[in-house]
Design a protein around this motif. Structure first.
Motif, mmCIF file in Angstrom:
data_model
loop_
_atom_site.group_PDB
_atom_site.id
_atom_site.type_symbol
_atom_site.label_atom_id
_atom_site.label_comp_id
_atom_site.label_asym_id
_atom_site.label_seq_id
_atom_site.Cartn_x
_atom_site.Cartn_y
_atom_site.Cartn_z
ATOM 1 N N GLU A 99 20.234 29.590 61.487
ATOM 2 C CA GLU A 99 21.173 29.163 62.164
ATOM 3 C C GLU A 99 20.964 27.902 62.964
ATOM 4 O OE1 GLU A 99 24.360 31.394 65.159
ATOM 5 O OE2 GLU A 99 22.068 31.440 65.509
ATOM 6 N N ALA A 100 19.726 28.028 63.586
ATOM 7 C CA ALA A 100 19.276 26.825 64.446
ATOM 8 C C ALA A 100 19.200 25.458 63.751
ATOM 9 C CB ALA A 100 17.977 27.329 65.081
ATOM 10 N N THR A 101 19.760 24.356 64.771
ATOM 11 C CA THR A 101 19.758 23.176 64.095
ATOM 12 C C THR A 101 18.893 22.104 64.731
ATOM 13 O OG1 THR A 101 21.668 22.734 65.227
ATOM 14 C CG2 THR A 101 21.899 23.440 63.065
ATOM 15 N N VAL A 102 18.296 22.732 65.966
ATOM 16 C CA VAL A 102 17.334 21.706 66.560
ATOM 17 C C VAL A 102 16.135 21.697 65.744
ATOM 18 C CG1 VAL A 102 17.954 22.270 68.964
ATOM 19 C CG2 VAL A 102 16.348 23.822 67.833
ATOM 20 N N PRO A 103 15.227 20.479 66.132
ATOM 21 C CA PRO A 103 14.124 20.511 65.346
ATOM 22 C C PRO A 103 13.260 21.721 65.355
ATOM 23 C CG PRO A 103 14.344 18.401 66.637
ATOM 24 C CD PRO A 103 15.414 19.409 67.118
ATOM 25 N N ASN A 135 16.274 12.585 66.276
ATOM 26 C CA ASN A 135 17.863 12.036 65.926
ATOM 27 C C ASN A 135 18.438 13.156 64.913
ATOM 28 O OD1 ASN A 135 18.799 10.362 67.599
ATOM 29 N ND2 ASN A 135 18.178 8.635 66.216
ATOM 30 N N LYS A 136 17.603 14.189 64.770
ATOM 31 C CA LYS A 136 18.268 15.210 63.677
ATOM 32 C C LYS A 136 19.554 15.599 63.528
ATOM 33 C CE LYS A 136 17.295 20.053 61.951
ATOM 34 N NZ LYS A 136 16.562 21.242 62.036
ATOM 35 N N ALA A 137 20.289 15.535 62.461
ATOM 36 C CA ALA A 137 21.713 15.905 62.318
ATOM 37 C C ALA A 137 22.059 16.641 61.497
ATOM 38 C CB ALA A 137 22.551 14.719 62.634
ATOM 39 N N VAL A 138 22.253 17.757 61.271
ATOM 40 C CA VAL A 138 22.672 18.840 60.313
ATOM 41 C C VAL A 138 23.933 19.430 60.472
ATOM 42 C CG1 VAL A 138 20.265 19.074 59.279
ATOM 43 C CG2 VAL A 138 21.231 20.754 60.845
ATOM 44 N N SER A 139 24.702 19.602 59.667
ATOM 45 C CA SER A 139 25.895 20.466 59.796
ATOM 46 C C SER A 139 26.163 21.396 58.516
ATOM 47 C CB SER A 139 27.000 19.486 60.101
ATOM 48 O OG SER A 139 27.331 18.692 58.914
ATOM 49 N N GLY A 140 26.520 22.681 58.857
ATOM 50 C CA GLY A 140 27.034 23.518 57.769
ATOM 51 C C GLY A 140 28.315 23.588 57.720
ATOM 52 N N PRO A 141 28.763 24.799 56.744
ATOM 53 C CA PRO A 141 30.200 24.924 56.584
ATOM 54 C C PRO A 141 31.080 25.218 57.849
ATOM 55 C CG PRO A 141 28.878 26.702 55.616
ATOM 56 C CD PRO A 141 28.018 25.666 56.499
ATOM 57 N N LYS A 150 33.221 27.078 60.358
ATOM 58 C CA LYS A 150 33.577 28.614 60.479
ATOM 59 C C LYS A 150 33.941 28.750 61.807
ATOM 60 C CE LYS A 150 28.718 29.566 60.163
ATOM 61 N NZ LYS A 150 27.793 30.889 59.506
ATOM 62 N N LYS A 151 34.589 29.887 62.046
ATOM 63 C CA LYS A 151 35.021 30.238 63.624
ATOM 64 C C LYS A 151 33.598 30.575 64.277
ATOM 65 C CE LYS A 151 37.877 32.989 66.484
ATOM 66 N NZ LYS A 151 38.709 34.192 66.537
ATOM 67 N N HIS A 152 32.822 31.462 63.708
ATOM 68 C CA HIS A 152 31.477 31.858 64.026
ATOM 69 C C HIS A 152 31.061 32.637 63.092
ATOM 70 C CE1 HIS A 152 32.802 35.702 65.332
ATOM 71 N NE2 HIS A 152 33.873 35.220 66.051
ATOM 72 N N GLY A 153 29.662 32.860 63.072
ATOM 73 C CA GLY A 153 29.096 33.733 62.044
ATOM 74 C C GLY A 153 29.068 35.065 62.708
ATOM 75 N N ILE A 154 28.379 36.023 61.948
ATOM 76 C CA ILE A 154 28.338 37.627 62.363
ATOM 77 C C ILE A 154 26.971 37.935 62.515
ATOM 78 C CG2 ILE A 154 29.416 39.699 61.973
ATOM 79 C CD1 ILE A 154 31.474 37.689 60.373
ATOM 80 N N PRO A 155 26.235 37.382 63.305
ATOM 81 C CA PRO A 155 24.549 37.741 63.611
ATOM 82 C C PRO A 155 24.652 39.245 63.652
ATOM 83 C CG PRO A 155 25.460 36.697 65.613
ATOM 84 C CD PRO A 155 26.603 36.772 64.738
ATOM 85 N N PRO A 156 23.274 40.004 62.899
ATOM 86 C CA PRO A 156 23.242 41.242 63.025
ATOM 87 C C PRO A 156 22.784 41.769 64.401
ATOM 88 C CG PRO A 156 21.355 40.136 62.168
ATOM 89 C CD PRO A 156 22.368 39.214 62.407
ATOM 90 N N PHE A 157 23.807 41.698 65.489
ATOM 91 C CA PHE A 157 23.519 42.100 66.656
ATOM 92 C C PHE A 157 22.941 43.669 66.896
ATOM 93 C CE2 PHE A 157 27.048 39.249 68.476
ATOM 94 C CZ PHE A 157 26.424 38.244 68.825
#
Ligand code: HXC
Length: 514
Positions: A388-392, A499-505, A507-514
């Motif tokens: 999920e992480a989009t930072v470098p 300057n990393k820039a990525v984007s996913g589909p 969505k409202k939010h994902g459902i992580p395995p909390f």
């Protein structure tokens, strides 16, 4: 009334409120080795920077003779100030006033400063010292907690939220801290529990001290609820101040940059990792050999120690480090270390902090205990957090990267931006011994000398897979590097990822395995 007298009246009113719960209660607080709520705020913030609000707020409770009681400031102090010049919103519960218990007006003061922190996009520090929901105020106290929890969740990932536990925090008083990013505890002073020893004795018939139930050590070493452990309140405030230097004010900013510094030459990166892959070493020394001034600020140092997390700087910029620790359980991922890593990765991602991952692990920890404790669900948190992480995101494979551990520890497949491997890296589905025993089982069992054949097959497997070149040939790693090249390559990778820039589909939010 002339203005002069009005000013005098104000001064007198202030003096009254500043007495908190009165001399006796303050004496009791001091006798317990605790600072008062105001002293705590003053010790934490820059000199003369604190401004207090809602000094004259009073409770409105009427039942149980509460109408006859004055609770100065309703047992909590709120305000704004700075730490090393960074703006901070702060509240501190005053145990000398009705045990810092949370009534409606008390909660409204806290939610006011929380709302202010969100609006101004500055960090919030909450100093907790409270007997929990104020029993006399009934559902109003519960409503107050609900309002705080809601805001903790709303603020999460927008502004950093820091909790300090400086007293017996019971019931609702521990859930707000649990929703925040970092929890600080102090030896002998901090206690956290949902139900106290008296309730446990009544309900379960078991006797336990407050310290053994939920003292600072318990939460730093066993439960993992605390992130920083100190032996005095002052040491705790120094830790908070240091943390503030590593993190940004909010999710729209980056952490403040400092003057770049070289690592201390006493940490020689090519001398830390033993040649024999079965021997352990302290991965924190690898981090110290890489970061500016060799200054590594470790988080949750005493819990789930098979993984190391924390902040350091490279070229003056904050970096989050996640590293397997071969000193403990060979650095495996298990239930607790997965939780520890996943949460930290999400913090870094939310607050624009690049992540460097150092890999040396034989995989996930096998065993009935782990399976029954949910290692599948907890382990999946690491996969989720990295994906999920989009930072470098930069990975250095130091030694072993086996099986699920290879994938989970920020592999290319979870979208690492750069993957480097040292020449001693071993990247395979499992360790050579285990692998040879499975795929050559029949040949080994049927051999005249099974041990000799096992040795040969292990060697065969090692020669083929226990190296970084198979993965390098497929482009799964970008470069096989010498240990001495690590800092330079990381500095470059961080610089070119700015300057990393990525984007996913959408969505409202994902459902992580909390
Ligand atoms: C009202 C409280 C209080 C409370 C303490 N006080 N807790 N008043 N509501 N929850 C008052 C005491 O009556 C006392 O008042 C003063 O604070 C100091 O408390 P002491 O008991 O003298 O102090 P100490 O011996 O140090 O013990 C501290 C303590 C104990 C361990 C926190 O007070 C305690 O067990 N309190 C109750 C804790 C609890 O069960 N809270 C859960 C509430 S339910 P005087 O006037 O005598 O000085 C809850 C549910 C929310 O929080 C759930 C949300 C999810």
């Amino acid at each position: 009334m002339p203005l002069k007298r009005k000013i005098r009246e104000l001064q007198e009113k202030r003096e009254q409120v500043l007495k908190g719960g009165g001399d006796k209660a303050i004496e009791k607080q001091v006798a317990m080795g605790k600072l008062t709520a105001r002293e705590r705020i003053i010790s934490l913030l820059d000199e003369d920077s604190f401004n207090e609000y809602d000094l004259f707020v009073e409770h409105e409770a009427r039942d149980f003779d509460m109408d006859k009681k004055t609770l100065h400031g309703d047992g909590v102090i709120i305000g704004t100030g700075t730490i090393y010049g960074a703006p901070i919103c702060v509240f501190a519960q005053d145990f000398t006033v009705a045990g810092g218990s949370l009534g409606l007006m008390h909660s409204r003061k806290i939610t006011k400063i929380m709302d202010h922190a969100l609006k101004m996009r500055v960090p919030l520090v909450g100093i907790n010292d409270s007997g929990g929901a104020r029993i006399q105020e009934g559902v109003n106290s519960l409503a107050g907690y609900g309002e705080i929890f809601f805001r903790n969740t709303l603020n999460s990932g927008v502004i950093p939220q820091i909790s300090v536990i400086l007293g017996p925090c019971a019931g609702g008083a521990v859930y707000s801290p649990a929703l925040t990013d970092f929890v600080f505890v102090v030896d002998k002073i901090s206690k956290m529990f949902i139900t106290g020893p008296e309730v446990i004795k009544t309900v379960l018939g078991e006797e336990i001290s407050m310290e053994d139930l939920g003292g600072a050590k318990v939460h730093s070493e066993i439960s993992g609820n605390a992130h920083f452990y100190a032996t005095s309140e002052q040491e705790c405030f120094d830790q908070i101040k240091k943390l503030i230097t590593f993190i940004p004010w909010n999710n729209r900013q980056k952490a403040k940059a400092f003057e770049p510094k070289e690592p201390n030459p006493k940490f020689k990166i090519d001398k830390i990792v033993p040649g024999d892959p079965t021997l352990p070493y302290d991965v924190r020394n690898v981090i110290r050999a890489i970061v500016d001034d060799s200054d590594f600020f470790e988080i949750q140092e005493l819990w789930a120690t098979n993984i190391v997390i924390g902040f350091g700087r490279m070229a003056g910029r904050t970096i989050g480090f996640v590293a397997n620790q071969p000193l403990v359980l060979a650095g495996v991922l298990d239930v607790d270390s997965s939780d520890k890593a996943a949460r930290f990765i999400r913090f870094c991602d939310a607050f624009n902090i690049p992540i460097v991952t150092l890999v040396d692990l034989p995989g996930y920890l096998p065993g009935v205990d782990q399976e029954h404790a949910g290692v599948i669900r907890h382990g999946a948190k690491v996969l989720y957090a990295y994906s999920e992480a989009t930072v470098p995101k930069i990975t250095v494979i130091i030694r072993k990267a086996y099986g699920g551990g290879y994938i989970a520890m920020n592999s290319r497949h979870l979208r690492a931006d750069f993957v480097f491997a040292w020449p001693g890296a071993e990247i395979a589905v499992m360790g050579p011994e285990g692998a040879a025993n499975i795929i050559f089982r029949r040949e080994i069992n049927e051999a005249e000398d099974p041990e000799k054949v096992r040795y040969q097959k292990v060697k065969e497997y090692k020669d083929k897979f226990a190296n970084p070149y198979v993965a390098a040939a497929k482009g799964y790693i970008d470069s096989v590097i010498e240990p001495g090249e690590t800092r330079t390559l990381l500095l470059h990778a961080i610089e070119v990822s700015d300057n990393k820039a990525v984007s996913g589909p959408r969505k409202k939010h994902g459902i992580p395995p909390f």
